[in-house]
Design a protein around this motif. Sequence first.
Motif, short mmCIF file in Angstrom:
data_model
loop_
_atom_site.label_atom_id
_atom_site.label_comp_id
_atom_site.label_asym_id
_atom_site.label_seq_id
_atom_site.Cartn_x
_atom_site.Cartn_y
_atom_site.Cartn_z
N GLU A 67 21.87 27.48 -23.86
CA GLU A 67 22.04 26.03 -23.87
C GLU A 67 23.51 25.64 -23.72
O GLU A 67 23.83 24.59 -23.14
CB GLU A 67 21.45 25.43 -25.17
N ASP A 70 24.22 25.54 -20.15
CA ASP A 70 23.69 24.29 -19.60
C ASP A 70 24.64 23.13 -19.85
O ASP A 70 24.90 22.32 -18.96
CB ASP A 70 22.32 23.95 -20.22
N HIS A 73 27.76 23.35 -17.76
CA HIS A 73 27.41 23.09 -16.37
C HIS A 73 27.43 21.59 -16.09
O HIS A 73 27.88 21.15 -15.03
CB HIS A 73 26.03 23.68 -16.05
N ARG A 91 17.92 31.81 -25.82
CA ARG A 91 17.47 30.43 -25.58
C ARG A 91 16.47 30.09 -26.66
O ARG A 91 15.64 30.90 -27.05
CB ARG A 91 16.84 30.27 -24.20
#
Length: 181
Positions: A67, A70, A73, A91
């Motif tokens: 995460e 993510d 990103h 995850r």
Amino acid sequence: MSAARVVAVSRDSEHRFSKPNADEIQLLAGIGVAGDAHAGVTVQHLSRIAADPTQPNLRQVHLIHAELHDEVHEQGFVVAPGQLGENITTRGIDLLSLPRGTVLRFGEQAVVEVTGLRNPCPQIDRFSDGLLKQLVYRDQDGDLVRRAGIMSIVLAGGPVRPGDVITVELPPEPHLPLERV
């Protein structure tokens, strides 16, 4: 909510920043990841060896939650499993909120105990300029926030593979917050 799982596993026999992904890693009780430069009973991180090579190795296995990849990103950074030096990418579990002494079980055999937070280092900006500010900063109260994953020691050896279910066992209360190790 789905079960917490292993996304990727990584190791490197040399002291490099990123670790290549593997199909499987083998955890060794009291040592760390077989074939990894950071495996050992005493400290293996080069800066820690320089300070005191007799310190116990509380950083045998490094975990980061996918995460986090993510989140960074969304800020324009591209980070894949293993690229921040972690051995296990997870995850479905908030690693940073776990108390010290939490036990994590991977698959049928491998077990680690959470020892503390990874202290992000300047090498992160050499990997991707500006990324360090995403992983360590001061919050509105002036407290230092470290988000570069957690460190652990191996209690029971065994294989860890992508897709393995992670079981979390919290320690008895009172829970102690994670600190830098």
